[in-house]
Motif scaffolding. Structure first.
Motif, PDB file in Angstrom:
ATOM      1  N   VAL A   1       0.840  -1.207   0.000  1.00  0.00           N
ATOM      2  CA  VAL A   1       0.000   0.000   0.000  1.00  0.00           C
ATOM      3  C   VAL A   1       0.871   1.251   0.000  1.00  0.00           C
ATOM      4  O   VAL A   1       0.590   2.238  -0.690  1.00  0.00           O
ATOM      5  CB  VAL A   1      -0.944   0.006   1.222  1.00  0.00           C
ATOM      6  CG1 VAL A   1      -1.713   1.326   1.299  1.00  0.00           C
ATOM      7  CG2 VAL A   1      -1.915  -1.164   1.145  1.00  0.00           C
ATOM      8  N   ASN A   2       1.964   1.194   0.756  1.00  0.00           N
ATOM      9  CA  ASN A   2       2.860   2.351   0.826  1.00  0.00           C
ATOM     10  C   ASN A   2       3.514   2.656  -0.519  1.00  0.00           C
ATOM     11  O   ASN A   2       3.864   3.805  -0.785  1.00  0.00           O
ATOM     12  CB  ASN A   2       3.941   2.104   1.883  1.00  0.00           C
ATOM     13  CG  ASN A   2       4.836   3.305   2.075  1.00  0.00           C
ATOM     14  OD1 ASN A   2       4.393   4.370   2.511  1.00  0.00           O
ATOM     15  ND2 ASN A   2       6.107   3.147   1.725  1.00  0.00           N
ATOM     16  N   ILE A   3       3.693   1.633  -1.354  1.00  0.00           N
ATOM     17  CA  ILE A   3       4.248   1.868  -2.691  1.00  0.00           C
ATOM     18  C   ILE A   3       3.375   2.865  -3.456  1.00  0.00           C
ATOM     19  O   ILE A   3       3.872   3.817  -4.079  1.00  0.00           O
ATOM     20  CB  ILE A   3       4.355   0.546  -3.468  1.00  0.00           C
ATOM     21  CG1 ILE A   3       5.426  -0.359  -2.870  1.00  0.00           C
ATOM     22  CG2 ILE A   3       4.647   0.807  -4.948  1.00  0.00           C
ATOM     23  CD1 ILE A   3       6.838   0.166  -3.002  1.00  0.00           C
ATOM     24  N   VAL A   4       2.060   2.674  -3.389  1.00  0.00           N
ATOM     25  CA  VAL A   4       1.145   3.561  -4.119  1.00  0.00           C
ATOM     26  C   VAL A   4       1.169   4.962  -3.509  1.00  0.00           C
ATOM     27  O   VAL A   4       1.237   5.969  -4.229  1.00  0.00           O
ATOM     28  CB  VAL A   4      -0.284   2.994  -4.109  1.00  0.00           C
ATOM     29  CG1 VAL A   4      -1.202   3.847  -4.979  1.00  0.00           C
ATOM     30  CG2 VAL A   4      -0.303   1.547  -4.601  1.00  0.00           C
ATOM     31  N   LEU A   5       1.134   5.034  -2.176  1.00  0.00           N
ATOM     32  CA  LEU A   5       1.127   6.335  -1.511  1.00  0.00           C
ATOM     33  C   LEU A   5       2.430   7.102  -1.770  1.00  0.00           C
ATOM     34  O   LEU A   5       2.410   8.309  -2.046  1.00  0.00           O
ATOM     35  CB  LEU A   5       0.916   6.144  -0.011  1.00  0.00           C
ATOM     36  CG  LEU A   5      -0.421   5.526   0.410  1.00  0.00           C
ATOM     37  CD1 LEU A   5      -0.441   5.278   1.914  1.00  0.00           C
ATOM     38  CD2 LEU A   5      -1.587   6.420   0.005  1.00  0.00           C
ATOM     39  N   SER A   6       3.555   6.393  -1.700  1.00  0.00           N
ATOM     40  CA  SER A   6       4.848   7.051  -1.944  1.00  0.00           C
ATOM     41  C   SER A   6       4.957   7.529  -3.385  1.00  0.00           C
ATOM     42  O   SER A   6       5.536   8.590  -3.662  1.00  0.00           O
ATOM     43  CB  SER A   6       5.998   6.094  -1.622  1.00  0.00           C
ATOM     44  OG  SER A   6       6.024   5.773  -0.246  1.00  0.00           O
ATOM     45  N   THR A   7       4.406   6.739  -4.308  1.00  0.00           N
ATOM     46  CA  THR A   7       4.414   7.144  -5.717  1.00  0.00           C
ATOM     47  C   THR A   7       3.691   8.472  -5.902  1.00  0.00           C
ATOM     48  O   THR A   7       4.184   9.380  -6.590  1.00  0.00           O
ATOM     49  CB  THR A   7       3.749   6.069  -6.582  1.00  0.00           C
ATOM     50  OG1 THR A   7       4.492   4.853  -6.478  1.00  0.00           O
ATOM     51  CG2 THR A   7       3.688   6.490  -8.038  1.00  0.00           C
ATOM     52  N   LEU A   8       2.529   8.605  -5.287  1.00  0.00           N
ATOM     53  CA  LEU A   8       1.764   9.842  -5.400  1.00  0.00           C
ATOM     54  C   LEU A   8       2.522  11.012  -4.773  1.00  0.00           C
ATOM     55  O   LEU A   8       2.494  12.138  -5.295  1.00  0.00           O
ATOM     56  CB  LEU A   8       0.402   9.669  -4.730  1.00  0.00           C
ATOM     57  CG  LEU A   8      -0.570   8.730  -5.470  1.00  0.00           C
ATOM     58  CD1 LEU A   8      -1.761   8.397  -4.580  1.00  0.00           C
ATOM     59  CD2 LEU A   8      -1.042   9.365  -6.770  1.00  0.00           C
ATOM     60  N   ASN A   9       3.222  10.760  -3.653  1.00  0.00           N
ATOM     61  CA  ASN A   9       3.991  11.833  -3.021  1.00  0.00           C
ATOM     62  C   ASN A   9       5.161  12.272  -3.898  1.00  0.00           C
ATOM     63  O   ASN A   9       5.488  13.464  -3.954  1.00  0.00           O
ATOM     64  CB  ASN A   9       4.499  11.374  -1.654  1.00  0.00           C
ATOM     65  CG  ASN A   9       3.399  11.367  -0.615  1.00  0.00           C
ATOM     66  OD1 ASN A   9       2.325  11.918  -0.820  1.00  0.00           O
ATOM     67  ND2 ASN A   9       3.657  10.723   0.512  1.00  0.00           N
ATOM     68  N   VAL A  10       5.808  11.322  -4.569  1.00  0.00           N
ATOM     69  CA  VAL A  10       6.903  11.684  -5.473  1.00  0.00           C
ATOM     70  C   VAL A  10       6.367  12.505  -6.638  1.00  0.00           C
ATOM     71  O   VAL A  10       6.980  13.499  -7.057  1.00  0.00           O
ATOM     72  CB  VAL A  10       7.631  10.425  -5.978  1.00  0.00           C
ATOM     73  CG1 VAL A  10       8.629  10.784  -7.083  1.00  0.00           C
ATOM     74  CG2 VAL A  10       8.352   9.738  -4.837  1.00  0.00           C
ATOM     75  N   MET A  11       5.217  12.113  -7.179  1.00  0.00           N
ATOM     76  CA  MET A  11       4.609  12.888  -8.271  1.00  0.00           C
ATOM     77  C   MET A  11       4.307  14.309  -7.822  1.00  0.00           C
ATOM     78  O   MET A  11       4.530  15.277  -8.568  1.00  0.00           O
ATOM     79  CB  MET A  11       3.323  12.208  -8.736  1.00  0.00           C
ATOM     80  CG  MET A  11       3.523  10.891  -9.446  1.00  0.00           C
ATOM     81  SD  MET A  11       1.929  10.162  -9.922  1.00  0.00           S
ATOM     82  CE  MET A  11       2.447   8.601 -10.623  1.00  0.00           C
ATOM     83  N   ALA A  12       3.796  14.452  -6.591  1.00  0.00           N
ATOM     84  CA  ALA A  12       3.491  15.789  -6.077  1.00  0.00           C
ATOM     85  C   ALA A  12       4.775  16.568  -5.828  1.00  0.00           C
ATOM     86  O   ALA A  12       4.830  17.779  -6.093  1.00  0.00           O
ATOM     87  CB  ALA A  12       2.683  15.670  -4.788  1.00  0.00           C
ATOM     88  N   MET A  13       5.810  15.895  -5.329  1.00  0.00           N
ATOM     89  CA  MET A  13       7.078  16.571  -5.048  1.00  0.00           C
ATOM     90  C   MET A  13       7.708  17.121  -6.326  1.00  0.00           C
ATOM     91  O   MET A  13       8.202  18.251  -6.361  1.00  0.00           O
ATOM     92  CB  MET A  13       8.035  15.600  -4.365  1.00  0.00           C
ATOM     93  CG  MET A  13       9.388  16.186  -3.996  1.00  0.00           C
ATOM     94  SD  MET A  13      10.474  14.973  -3.237  1.00  0.00           S
ATOM     95  CE  MET A  13      10.878  13.951  -4.671  1.00  0.00           C
ATOM     96  N   LEU A  14       7.661  16.319  -7.392  1.00  0.00           N
ATOM     97  CA  LEU A  14       8.242  16.743  -8.663  1.00  0.00           C
ATOM     98  C   LEU A  14       7.250  17.521  -9.521  1.00  0.00           C
ATOM     99  O   LEU A  14       7.606  17.986 -10.612  1.00  0.00           O
ATOM    100  CB  LEU A  14       8.753  15.524  -9.436  1.00  0.00           C
ATOM    101  CG  LEU A  14       9.860  14.716  -8.738  1.00  0.00           C
ATOM    102  CD1 LEU A  14      10.274  13.523  -9.594  1.00  0.00           C
ATOM    103  CD2 LEU A  14      11.068  15.593  -8.430  1.00  0.00           C
TER     104      LEU A  14
END
Length: 320
Positions: A60-73
């Motif tokens: 589950v954290n894989i999906v959440l971290s992916t979204l955070n990276v997209m927001a960060m970049l």
């Protein structure tokens, strides 16, 4: 939730303190994730149920971290960048689980995602908290001519994933006795996951202007659709490993999202360069169908998680 509140479309900047909170939470997650298994083995409380919960939360954290990276970049308007980040985040976890299924153990090399990858993510988030304008920082030119720091970061992630996945495949190759029927059968188990990449790539990349993301209801919904397909497949693979059963990746619950993804990909290719003549009502629009599939897959994943947890607990005689 903070990142979602301030950057729902993964395009706008978040307050710098949000990234300080995210970085600290990421470091805390990494520390606890690396400690829990060792603590369970030290105290004699490790069990298949603990393994299932641990890996399930990581998935589950894989999906959440992916979204955070997209927001960060801030790549919400770029389908190819969104897809590249999703691929580099999900592929190592899935292939490592596939390796564990065939070798019986999870081997993490000297450089690995749970340790080094999460540290890089936390460092990037803390960097956003301390640079003056992190949007300008990522958009600035890198030492490579014509390449921004944002794109160089994504390329670095992809390079790390290439070497990690190559090691995973080599391990399975050794475990199955070299290139032969057993190795080919192992590769076939990756087919449904590979199809999510093929469909997602054509669906999202068929229109480089970001229209495909709008059709899907936004980059978050598109990522959750692909992410829940990943979660469904990887949970079944983990259960197969824990229960020493055959892994059956072709699931009926994946048919609706497959229709939406491949149907959307075909529609994007078919309508490319043609004027829009769609008269579909909003209830059957691409965005509505995408969201419906997300809710369907979420319900299916929750049902799988709750059901398997209760069954494993009953077999092991553990209270949950």
């Amino acid at each position: 939730s903070l990142i979602w509140h301030f950057s729902p479309d993964l395009r706008g900047p978040c307050p710098r303190w949000c990234w300080a909170v995210a970085g600290v939470c990421t470091l805390a997650y990494q520390t606890l994730d690396n400690m829990d298994g060792k603590q369970a083995r030290r105290t004699g409380t490790s069990s298949p149920l603990g393994l299932m919960v641990d890996h399930g939360v990581d998935a589950v954290n894989i999906v959440l971290s992916t979204l955070n990276v997209m927001a960060m970049l801030q790549v919400g308007g770029s389908p190819w960048r969104c897809f590249a980040i999703w691929m580099t985040s999900s592929m190592p976890f899935f292939v490592a689980t596939w390796e564990e299924l065939h070798t019986g153990s999870l081997y993490l090399g000297a450089f690995n995602g749970p340790t080094d990858g999460v540290l890089i993510l936390a460092a990037s988030q803390l960097l956003c908290a301390f640079v003056g304008d992190y949007s300008a920082f990522w958009a600035a030119s890198s030492p490579l001519p014509g390449v921004t720091r944002r794109d160089l970061t994504i390329a670095f992630y992809a390079l790390c994933v290439f070497f990690t996945v190559t090691d995973n495949v080599r391990s399975v190759l050794r475990a199955t006795g070299g290139v032969g029927s057993r190795f080919r059968a192992a590769l076939c188990l990756l087919a449904p996951f590979a199809l999510t990449y093929v469909g997602g790539a054509v669906w999202l990349l068929s229109n480089g202007t970001g229209e495909a993301l709008n059709v899907a209801g936004g980059p978050r919904w598109a990522t959750w659709l692909l992410g829940l397909c990943f979660l469904k497949l990887v949970l079944h693979m983990q259960l197969a490993h824990i229960c020493s059963e055959a892994y059956r990746p072709w699931r009926r619950s994946l048919i609706p999202p497959a229709v939406v993804v491949f149907g959307g990909a075909f529609a994007s290719l078919w309508s490319s360069g043609r004027p829009s003549t769609s008269t579909l009502p909003a209830i059957v629009s691409g965005a509505a169908l995408c969201k419906a599939c997300v809710f369907l897959l979420a319900a299916s994943c929750v049902h799988l998680a709750v059901g398997s947890t209760r069954e494993l607990a009953a077999i092991l005689g553990q209270a949950v």
